[in-house]
Scaffold this active site. Structure first.
Site, mmCIF file in Angstrom:
data_model
loop_
_atom_site.group_PDB
_atom_site.id
_atom_site.type_symbol
_atom_site.label_atom_id
_atom_site.label_comp_id
_atom_site.label_asym_id
_atom_site.label_seq_id
_atom_site.Cartn_x
_atom_site.Cartn_y
_atom_site.Cartn_z
ATOM 1 N N HIS A 135 21.798 -5.902 5.819
ATOM 2 C CA HIS A 135 23.883 -5.355 5.989
ATOM 3 C C HIS A 135 24.706 -5.367 5.203
ATOM 4 O O HIS A 135 25.606 -6.088 4.520
ATOM 5 C CB HIS A 135 24.053 -6.820 6.274
ATOM 6 C CG HIS A 135 25.419 -6.215 7.531
ATOM 7 N ND1 HIS A 135 25.886 -5.656 7.550
ATOM 8 C CD2 HIS A 135 26.455 -7.531 8.803
ATOM 9 C CE1 HIS A 135 27.670 -5.339 8.347
ATOM 10 N NE2 HIS A 135 26.920 -6.730 8.823
ATOM 11 N N CYS A 265 29.486 -14.206 6.420
ATOM 12 C CA CYS A 265 30.317 -13.229 7.312
ATOM 13 C C CYS A 265 30.729 -12.298 8.432
ATOM 14 O O CYS A 265 31.490 -12.041 8.972
ATOM 15 C CB CYS A 265 28.391 -12.157 7.425
ATOM 16 S SG CYS A 265 28.031 -12.435 8.123
HETATM 17 N N1 CP Z 1 30.191 -9.337 9.876
HETATM 18 C C1 CP Z 1 29.606 -8.624 10.372
HETATM 19 O O1 CP Z 1 29.049 -7.109 10.698
HETATM 20 O O2 CP Z 1 30.635 -8.813 12.481
HETATM 21 P P1 CP Z 1 30.854 -8.015 13.541
HETATM 22 O O3 CP Z 1 29.331 -7.983 14.218
HETATM 23 O O4 CP Z 1 31.724 -8.378 14.445
HETATM 24 O O5 CP Z 1 30.764 -6.782 13.358
HETATM 25 N N1 NVA Z 2 23.272 -12.239 10.640
HETATM 26 C C1 NVA Z 2 23.915 -11.542 11.494
HETATM 27 C C2 NVA Z 2 25.200 -11.611 10.883
HETATM 28 C C3 NVA Z 2 26.033 -10.859 12.477
HETATM 29 C C4 NVA Z 2 27.200 -9.554 11.200
HETATM 30 C C5 NVA Z 2 22.748 -11.001 12.308
HETATM 31 O O1 NVA Z 2 22.295 -10.208 12.481
HETATM 32 O O2 NVA Z 2 23.523 -11.197 14.162
#
Ligand code: CP
Ligand code: NVA
Length: 308
Positions: A135, A265
């Site tokens: 991410h 996050c």
């Molecule tokens: N932190 C993040 O990516 O949030 P969303 O899943 O809401 O985009």
């Molecule tokens: N680790 C989480 C982050 C969400 C923003 C996921 O992949 O669902």
């Protein structure tokens, strides 16, 4: 050559530093503007970003949309299930079609190879808006938040407590590029992706892996966690019980430096990975972090489009 941003290494440390500096400047320059007002220089006027979502999103979706508006461009959302992708049209053909219609593509998907496939066939930049592997956009925002809170990146001690997931992978990648250290406290069996540990170490970061949350948190400048169950993992059996000792609570925060900040996050699950007390405390920077998704992504967009 088309610039893609599938992982932080696609940009490298110097470009990430430039993105953060640009984000700080642009954020300050529009501090009192209504959120939808275009920046004075409108550097992406006339540009369109297509966003493909195969997973849910609040922050990534809204922040990319607002980022494009503020840069003078526009964004359109493609819910993958309601497009021809959802009926089996290939990623390769979708990439080639979108490349004729828009100026950049952001994709949130499960298997990272789908984002790679999109990039391989697109002639416009492709940005990873989260995959099961990583991410990167989140971490540009996180680094911006850390710096705004008065902490320098080189030598920073970052403690990750919880699941060794995609967000941790991008933190590890950043550690090697920006020269900070990571202590990852995870339950046995939920350690970080070994490839990203190697990448961090190859970049000169010290990475400590432990199954003891307190050891990870000791003297940390930043404590970070994330959901214990990432999207697509809803059926993980026995995971919550394994994660319970890795909750970020007041006792755990007490192991960190007194001026340590807490990052997440989002979305958060209060009472699981973090207590409400920590989440709402003065040390919590989670809403600065969320806002910074806009400012960080403006710089990511400017970088992929050759403006940084
Ligand atoms: N932190 C993040 O990516 O949030 P969303 O899943 O809401 O985009
Ligand atoms: N680790 C989480 C982050 C969400 C923003 C996921 O992949 O669902």
């Amino acid at each position: 050559m088309t610039r893609h941003f599938l992982d932080l290494s696609d940009a490298g440390g110097d470009a990430i530093a430039a993105m953060i500096a640009d984000a700080i400047d642009r954020k300050a320059a529009r501090a009192d503007y209504p959120k939808g007002r275009t920046d004075d220089d409108a550097p992406l006027a006339g540009h369109v970003l297509a966003m493909i979502f195969e997973k849910n999103s609040t922050r990534t979706r809204v922040s990319f949309d607002m980022a494009m508006r503020q840069l003078g461009g526009t964004a359109l959302v493609m819910d993958a299930a309601s497009t021809q992708l959802g009926r089996g049209e290939s990623i390769a053909d979708t990439a080639r079609v979108l490349s004729r219609m828009v100026d950049a593509i952001m994709i949130r998907t499960d298997d990272h190879s789908k984002a790679e496939e999109m990039a391989a066939h697109a002639s416009v930049p492709v940005i990873n808006g989260l995959t099961d592997r990583s991410h990167p956009c989140q971490i540009v925002a996180d680094l911006l938040t850390v710096i705004e809170h008065g902490k320098a990146l080189p030598g920073l001690e970052v403690a990750w407590v919880g699941d060794g997931n995609n967000v941790l992978s991008s933190i590890l990648e950043a550690a090697g590029l920006m020269k900070f250290n990571v202590r990852a406290g995870t339950p046995e069996g939920y350690e970080p992706d070994a490839e990203f540990v190697r990448i961090a170490q190859a970049g000169g970061a010290t990475v400590t892996l432990t199954n003891d949350a307190a050891e990870a948190a000791r003297n940390a400048d930043v404590i970070v966690t994330d959901t214990w169950v990432s999207m697509g993992q809803e059926h993980a059996v026995g995971k919550l019980a394994a994660m319970a000792p890795f909750q970020v609570n007041e006792a755990l925060m007490a192991h960190a430096k007194p001026d340590a900040i807490f990052l997440h996050c989002l979305p958060a699950h209060l009472g699981d990975e973090v207590t409400e007390g920590v989440f709402e405390s003065a040390q919590s920077a989670v809403f600065d972090e969320a806002e910074n998704r806009i400012h960080a992504q403006k710089s990511v967009l400017r970088w992929v489009l050759g403006q940084l």
